[in-house]
Design a protein around this motif. Structure first.
Motif, PDB file in Angstrom:
ATOM      1  N   ASP A   1       0.747  -1.402  -0.097  1.00 28.53           N
ATOM      2  CA  ASP A   1       0.056  -0.001  -0.102  1.00 28.53           C
ATOM      3  C   ASP A   1       0.730   1.148   0.207  1.00 28.53           C
ATOM      4  O   ASP A   1       0.312   2.301  -0.329  1.00 28.53           O
ATOM      5  CB  ASP A   1      -0.796   0.021   1.159  1.00 28.53           C
TER       6      ASP A   1
ATOM      7  N   ILE B   1       0.961   2.814  -3.353  1.00 31.51           N
ATOM      8  CA  ILE B   1      -0.265   3.918  -3.657  1.00 31.51           C
ATOM      9  C   ILE B   1      -0.402   4.949  -2.800  1.00 31.51           C
ATOM     10  O   ILE B   1      -0.500   6.401  -3.203  1.00 31.51           O
ATOM     11  CB  ILE B   1      -1.580   3.159  -3.509  1.00 31.51           C
ATOM     12  N   ASN B   2      -0.216   4.756  -1.370  1.00 37.35           N
ATOM     13  CA  ASN B   2      -0.623   5.955  -0.629  1.00 37.35           C
ATOM     14  C   ASN B   2       0.802   6.876  -0.445  1.00 37.35           C
ATOM     15  O   ASN B   2       0.423   8.339  -0.339  1.00 37.35           O
ATOM     16  CB  ASN B   2      -0.275   5.540   0.944  1.00 37.35           C
TER      17      ASN B   2
ATOM     18  N   ARG C   1       2.158   7.453  -4.924  1.00 32.21           N
ATOM     19  CA  ARG C   1       0.879   7.722  -5.697  1.00 32.21           C
ATOM     20  C   ARG C   1       1.088   7.211  -6.821  1.00 32.21           C
ATOM     21  O   ARG C   1       0.760   7.803  -8.146  1.00 32.21           O
ATOM     22  CB  ARG C   1       0.849   9.329  -5.898  1.00 32.21           C
TER      23      ARG C   1
ATOM     24  N   THR D   1       0.131   4.695 -10.244  1.00 29.60           N
ATOM     25  CA  THR D   1      -0.831   4.171 -11.001  1.00 29.60           C
ATOM     26  C   THR D   1      -0.937   2.718 -10.865  1.00 29.60           C
ATOM     27  O   THR D   1       0.184   2.066 -10.393  1.00 29.60           O
ATOM     28  CB  THR D   1      -0.863   4.652 -12.462  1.00 29.60           C
TER      29      THR D   1
ATOM     30  N   THR E   1       2.319   0.407 -10.337  1.00 26.99           N
ATOM     31  CA  THR E   1       2.497  -0.527  -9.394  1.00 26.99           C
ATOM     32  C   THR E   1       2.928  -1.928  -9.941  1.00 26.99           C
ATOM     33  O   THR E   1       3.980  -2.547  -9.464  1.00 26.99           O
ATOM     34  CB  THR E   1       1.243  -0.470  -8.439  1.00 26.99           C
TER      35      THR E   1
END
Length: 211
Positions: A151, A154-155, A158, A160, A164
């Motif tokens: 995670d 993403i967190n 950032r 996409t 990822t």
């Protein structure tokens, strides 16, 4: 009391059967999540509460380890596990990730059948990642890759979904390059990790069951 005696009796039976015992070590660069993963496994086995998994750091026995939230000595614990209708005892070793305590890792590698290699995908392959993997392969301990804290991509970064995917694919390839470099000759081409065969697992820092 009867239930306790029954459990002890069943465990004793398992301990006398080598085919039902597995010795596994969790290895990684410092702070990539080894002790937190161990907590989650203990919670799943009912040894600690799910509510405190990831916080209690159960296998950090020494007070200095608890204060610094850093594993200094290897610690082991036994877990019961059922697979395809057969019961097993998993002797799990939580190893240090800091280079100063690498001697404990080396000794642990000589006692295990396989290892779970944790990697934080934001930091990627770090110096101690390569060191502990090399130690494991030298002692013929087969690796499974656990990509932790997915995670964060993403967190924090950032990324996409496409980015990822690319990041994780590159990480798996990096680990396989190290395996190809250090694996014993008889296992060349056999111990590479992949999602398809289940030797790559993903976990999220937001999910205590997967950390």
């Amino acid at each position: 009391m009867v239930r306790k005696e029954y459990v002890v009796e069943e465990i004793s039976k398992l301990m006398s059967n080598i085919d039902q015992i597995r010795n596994i070590a969790i290895i990684a660069h410092v702070h990539h999540g080894k002790t937190t993963l161990t907590d989650s496994l203990l919670a799943q086995a009912g040894i600690i509460s799910k509510a405190v998994a990831g916080e209690v750091l159960y296998t950090n026995y020494e007070q200095i380890e608890k204060d610094r939230r850093l594993t200094i000595k290897s610690a082991n614990i036994s877990l019961g596990y059922e697979y395809k209708g057969k019961e097993y005892i998993i002797n799990l070793i939580d190893t240090p990730g800091h280079v100063d305590f690498g001697g404990y890792v080396t000794r642990s590698m000589r006692a295990v059948d396989g290892v779970v290699l944790l990697v934080d995908p934001v930091e990627g392959v770090m110096p101690q990642t390569e060191t502990v993997l090399r130690q494991a392969l030298k002692e013929k301990a087969k690796p499974v890759l656990f990509v932790n804290k997915v995670d964060r991509l993403i967190n924090e970064l950032r990324l996409t979904p496409e980015q990822t995917y690319e990041r994780l694919l590159n990480l798996i390839n990096d680990i396989n390059k190290l395996i190809d470099q250090y694996v014993p000759e008889e296992f060349i081409g056999k111990w590479r990790v992949s999602v398809e065969d289940g030797s790559v697992v993903f976990g999220s820092a937001m999910d205590k069951w997967a950390i």
